[in-house]
Design a protein around this motif. Structure first.
Motif, PDB file in Angstrom:
ATOM      1  N   LEU A  28      -7.746 -10.865  -4.139  1.00 45.43           N
ATOM      2  CA  LEU A  28      -7.791  -9.417  -4.368  1.00 45.43           C
ATOM      3  C   LEU A  28      -7.554  -8.635  -3.083  1.00 45.43           C
ATOM      4  CD1 LEU A  28     -10.774  -9.196  -6.861  1.00 45.43           C
ATOM      5  CD2 LEU A  28      -8.343  -8.999  -7.377  1.00 45.43           C
ATOM      6  N   ALA A  29      -8.059  -9.142  -1.960  1.00 51.38           N
ATOM      7  CA  ALA A  29      -7.803  -8.492  -0.668  1.00 51.38           C
ATOM      8  C   ALA A  29      -6.327  -8.570  -0.310  1.00 51.38           C
ATOM      9  CB  ALA A  29      -8.655  -9.136   0.414  1.00 51.38           C
ATOM     10  N   THR A  32      -4.493  -5.864  -2.337  1.00 57.08           N
ATOM     11  CA  THR A  32      -4.695  -4.494  -1.837  1.00 57.08           C
ATOM     12  C   THR A  32      -4.073  -4.287  -0.465  1.00 57.08           C
ATOM     13  OG1 THR A  32      -6.866  -5.112  -0.982  1.00 57.08           O
ATOM     14  CG2 THR A  32      -6.779  -4.089  -3.161  1.00 57.08           C
ATOM     15  N   ASP A  34      -1.117  -5.399   0.432  1.00 59.00           N
ATOM     16  CA  ASP A  34       0.333  -5.293   0.301  1.00 59.00           C
ATOM     17  C   ASP A  34       0.760  -3.834   0.424  1.00 59.00           C
ATOM     18  OD1 ASP A  34       2.973  -5.699  -0.159  1.00 59.00           O
ATOM     19  OD2 ASP A  34       2.755  -6.348  -2.240  1.00 59.00           O
ATOM     20  N   ALA A  38      -0.362  -0.816  -2.194  1.00 57.07           N
ATOM     21  CA  ALA A  38      -1.622  -0.309  -1.659  1.00 57.07           C
ATOM     22  C   ALA A  38      -1.814   1.182  -1.944  1.00 57.07           C
ATOM     23  CB  ALA A  38      -1.710  -0.563  -0.163  1.00 57.07           C
ATOM     24  N   ASP A  39      -0.749   1.883  -2.295  1.00 53.66           N
ATOM     25  CA  ASP A  39      -0.838   3.321  -2.533  1.00 53.66           C
ATOM     26  C   ASP A  39      -1.436   3.673  -3.895  1.00 53.66           C
ATOM     27  OD1 ASP A  39       0.298   3.742  -0.075  1.00 53.66           O
ATOM     28  OD2 ASP A  39       2.336   3.858  -0.888  1.00 53.66           O
ATOM     29  N   TYR A  40      -1.514   2.718  -4.790  1.00 49.36           N
ATOM     30  CA  TYR A  40      -2.025   2.999  -6.127  1.00 49.36           C
ATOM     31  C   TYR A  40      -3.558   3.046  -6.107  1.00 49.36           C
ATOM     32  CZ  TYR A  40       2.698   1.910  -7.564  1.00 49.36           C
ATOM     33  OH  TYR A  40       4.057   1.896  -7.693  1.00 49.36           O
ATOM     34  N   THR A  41      -4.103   4.229  -6.283  1.00 50.24           N
ATOM     35  CA  THR A  41      -5.541   4.439  -6.207  1.00 50.24           C
ATOM     36  C   THR A  41      -6.268   3.734  -7.342  1.00 50.24           C
ATOM     37  OG1 THR A  41      -5.094   6.601  -5.256  1.00 50.24           O
ATOM     38  CG2 THR A  41      -7.332   6.189  -6.024  1.00 50.24           C
ATOM     39  N   LEU A  43      -5.384   1.019  -8.917  1.00 55.53           N
ATOM     40  CA  LEU A  43      -5.392  -0.418  -8.662  1.00 55.53           C
ATOM     41  C   LEU A  43      -6.510  -0.774  -7.684  1.00 55.53           C
ATOM     42  CD1 LEU A  43      -4.131  -3.226  -8.985  1.00 55.53           C
ATOM     43  CD2 LEU A  43      -2.727  -2.674  -7.004  1.00 55.53           C
ATOM     44  N   GLU A  44      -6.692   0.046  -6.669  1.00 62.63           N
ATOM     45  CA  GLU A  44      -7.755  -0.217  -5.700  1.00 62.63           C
ATOM     46  C   GLU A  44      -9.131  -0.162  -6.362  1.00 62.63           C
ATOM     47  OE1 GLU A  44      -9.504   1.552  -1.500  1.00 62.63           O
ATOM     48  OE2 GLU A  44      -7.706   2.428  -2.388  1.00 62.63           O
ATOM     49  N   VAL A  47      -9.514  -3.333  -8.510  1.00 64.58           N
ATOM     50  CA  VAL A  47      -9.721  -4.500  -7.650  1.00 64.58           C
ATOM     51  C   VAL A  47     -11.129  -4.501  -7.068  1.00 64.58           C
ATOM     52  CG1 VAL A  47      -9.014  -5.532  -5.450  1.00 64.58           C
ATOM     53  CG2 VAL A  47      -7.298  -4.881  -7.130  1.00 64.58           C
ATOM     54  N   ASN A  48     -11.645  -3.333  -6.734  1.00 66.48           N
ATOM     55  CA  ASN A  48     -12.998  -3.268  -6.185  1.00 66.48           C
ATOM     56  C   ASN A  48     -14.057  -3.607  -7.236  1.00 66.48           C
ATOM     57  OD1 ASN A  48     -12.141  -2.612  -3.630  1.00 66.48           O
ATOM     58  ND2 ASN A  48     -12.283  -0.411  -3.966  1.00 66.48           N
TER      59      ASN A  48
END
Length: 89
Positions: A28-29, A32, A34, A38-41, A43-44, A47-48
């Motif tokens: 997962l790290a 995020t 990449d 990484a710009d997709y809020t 997705l973050e 993932v969190n």
């Protein structure tokens, strides 16, 4: 005997999830980190929350498995995995 096997299986599920958690967190790290994604809020956020949701789901499934087996054992009914229960006869 079947109750002990199912409870042992539930414990193995928790051990397996605990063993896979570091690998999952590393993956997962990597996702995020990449640059392209990484710009997709959203997705973050997903993932969190993913590890916590997987743990909650696995613990809920284990609790449900153990609870059903203990309940069936105490009531004297047949296990759902072995034959017909008394209600279906």
């Amino acid at each position: 005997m079947r109750t002990a096997v199912k409870i042992f299986g539930a414990v193995l599920l928790i051990i397996f999830l605990a063993a896979m958690t570091p690998e999952m967190l590393t993956s997962l790290a990597t996702v995020t980190a990449d640059v392209n994604i990484a710009d997709y809020t959203l997705l973050e956020m997903v993932v969190n929350w993913a590890p916590a949701l997987l743990w909650i789901g696995a613990l809920g499934a284990v609790f449900f498995m153990v609870f059903n087996e203990v309940k069936m054992r105490r009531s004297g009914g047949a296990s759902t995995s072995g034959g017909k229960s008394k209600k279906l006869r």
